[in-house]
Motif scaffolding. Structure first.
Motif, short mmCIF file in Angstrom:
data_model
loop_
_atom_site.label_atom_id
_atom_site.label_comp_id
_atom_site.label_asym_id
_atom_site.label_seq_id
_atom_site.Cartn_x
_atom_site.Cartn_y
_atom_site.Cartn_z
N PHE A 165 0.75 -1.38 -0.05
CA PHE A 165 0.08 -0.44 -0.13
C PHE A 165 0.62 1.00 -0.23
CE2 PHE A 165 -3.13 -2.43 1.72
CZ PHE A 165 -3.92 -2.74 0.95
N GLY A 166 0.49 2.26 -0.89
CA GLY A 166 1.51 3.54 -0.91
C GLY A 166 0.72 4.61 0.44
N THR A 167 1.19 5.76 1.25
CA THR A 167 0.91 6.11 2.35
C THR A 167 -0.16 7.35 2.01
OG1 THR A 167 2.40 7.89 2.37
CG2 THR A 167 2.40 5.86 3.93
N GLU A 168 -0.20 7.27 0.50
CA GLU A 168 -1.09 8.83 -0.12
C GLU A 168 -1.94 7.93 -1.18
OE1 GLU A 168 -0.82 11.45 1.30
OE2 GLU A 168 0.86 10.60 1.70
N PHE A 171 -7.43 6.22 -2.92
CA PHE A 171 -8.89 5.60 -2.89
C PHE A 171 -9.00 4.57 -0.73
CE2 PHE A 171 -8.14 6.17 -6.78
CZ PHE A 171 -9.30 6.51 -7.66
N ILE A 172 -7.88 4.63 -0.65
CA ILE A 172 -8.04 3.38 0.54
C ILE A 172 -6.81 4.49 1.48
CG2 ILE A 172 -7.09 1.55 1.75
CD1 ILE A 172 -7.29 0.47 -1.07
N ASP A 173 -7.63 4.96 2.61
CA ASP A 173 -7.37 6.47 2.93
C ASP A 173 -6.22 5.88 4.22
OD1 ASP A 173 -8.73 6.02 5.51
OD2 ASP A 173 -10.33 7.12 5.18
N ALA A 197 3.66 7.10 -2.19
CA ALA A 197 2.53 6.53 -3.33
C ALA A 197 1.25 6.30 -2.96
CB ALA A 197 3.44 4.89 -2.86
N GLY A 198 0.78 6.23 -4.74
CA GLY A 198 -0.70 6.82 -4.31
C GLY A 198 -1.51 5.51 -4.58
N HIS A 199 -2.52 4.92 -4.73
CA HIS A 199 -3.05 4.05 -5.76
C HIS A 199 -2.55 3.80 -6.89
CE1 HIS A 199 -6.00 1.01 -5.21
NE2 HIS A 199 -6.14 1.44 -6.32
N ALA A 200 -2.43 2.38 -7.11
CA ALA A 200 -1.86 1.93 -8.46
C ALA A 200 -0.72 2.25 -9.12
CB ALA A 200 -2.56 2.19 -9.89
N PHE A 201 0.30 2.63 -8.18
CA PHE A 201 1.71 2.95 -7.81
C PHE A 201 3.09 2.36 -8.68
CE2 PHE A 201 1.95 1.23 -3.53
CZ PHE A 201 3.05 -0.08 -4.03
N ASP A 202 2.40 1.15 -9.08
CA ASP A 202 2.76 0.48 -9.61
C ASP A 202 3.02 0.41 -11.41
OD1 ASP A 202 5.23 -1.74 -9.87
OD2 ASP A 202 3.93 -3.44 -11.27
N ASN A 203 1.23 0.94 -11.52
CA ASN A 203 1.08 1.03 -13.27
C ASN A 203 1.71 2.18 -13.90
OD1 ASN A 203 -0.11 1.53 -15.11
ND2 ASN A 203 -2.23 1.03 -14.33
N PRO A 204 2.66 1.61 -15.04
CA PRO A 204 3.71 2.48 -16.03
C PRO A 204 2.87 4.29 -16.06
CG PRO A 204 3.30 0.66 -16.81
CD PRO A 204 2.54 0.11 -15.64
N HIS A 205 1.15 3.80 -16.20
CA HIS A 205 0.51 5.46 -16.32
C HIS A 205 1.00 6.63 -15.80
CE1 HIS A 205 -2.34 8.32 -18.13
NE2 HIS A 205 -2.96 7.23 -18.57
N PRO A 206 0.98 7.27 -16.51
CA PRO A 206 1.64 8.88 -15.75
C PRO A 206 0.31 9.16 -14.29
CG PRO A 206 2.44 9.19 -17.82
CD PRO A 206 1.09 7.40 -17.72
#
Length: 232
Positions: A165-168, A171-173, A197-206
């Motif tokens: 999980f990302g700390t930022e 979608f999931i606080d 890191a935010g949600h979906a941080f592994d996805n390469p989309h900018p």
């Protein structure tokens, strides 16, 4: 990569099979569960990465009953389109499809032992639910978006598990992430947080990508698999 099908109660589910390069003999298997964006180039790339570690990776098309066109991630509304598709999925049917994928993968001559299950975002939650009703060797969940509503299943998830999980995560606080952490805690659970890191941080989309978190989570995944689902 080869295209295959998996028998289910509703018919043949399309899937993709990634095998380790230069493999000799059966290898441990992994079912990889897609994000809301379907079996995208990114998911295929991660499947290939996992296969390169030595695993036989099965990637089912969990949107198969809807039969949608591929999601165009260059369009302005791609996120809304993907969320709409995910909302149309019969969750219980998708769980059953995941269990069928595990059983199918275990039956192949190319695999050894019980396969594991891994998933990203929507797939991270679905993988958790699959692990609660099946008996995979491991569970890996990247920012499972459905986890907050599935925590009553936590006692049923007995496989060694790794959660990212990302700390930022918008979608999931953080309070919810903490609740998830406490619910899944156990001697065989590894729970990793990635600062900034935010949600979906592994996805390469900018829109999503956080390079440092992605690299760190991947290394944790490699180490976890080497420990919990080793290549003989």
């Amino acid at each position: 990569m080869t295209t295959t099908t998996i028998p289910t109660d509703a018919g043949a589910m399309p899937a993709h099979l990634f095998t380790p390069p230069n493999a000799w003999g059966p290898r441990p298997g992994l079912v990889l569960v897609q994000e809301i964006f379907g079996v995208s180039d990114y998911i295929r790339a991660r499947a290939a990465d996992l296969a390169a570690l030595g695993h036989v990776v099965c990637v089912p098309e969990f949107y198969w009953r809807l039969d949608p066109p591929p999601i165009d991630e260059t369009s302005e509304d791609f996120l809304q389109v993907a969320m709409g598709l995910a909302g149309q999925v019969d969750w219980e049917a998708a769980v059953a499809d995941g269990v069928a994928a595990l059983q199918h993968l275990e039956s192949l001559d190319a695999t050894s032992g019980k396969p594991g299950v891994a998933g990203f975002c929507w797939g991270g939650g679905l993988a958790f639910n699959i692990a609660a009703v099946a008996d995979p060797s491991v569970l890996i969940s990247w920012y499972g978006s459905a986890l907050p509503s599935l925590l009553d299943l936590a006692p049923q998830v007995t496989a060694p598990s790794l959660h990212h999980f990302g700390t930022e995560d918008a979608f999931i606080d953080s309070a919810t992430v903490d609740r998830i952490s406490r619910a899944v805690a156990g001697p065989h659970t590894q729970f990793e947080l990635y600062e900034g890191a935010g949600h979906a941080f592994d996805n390469p989309h900018p829109m999503f990508h956080h390079p440092a978190a992605s690299a760190a989570a991947w290394q944790h995944t490699v180490d976890f698999l080497a420990r919990e689902l080793p290549i003989d």
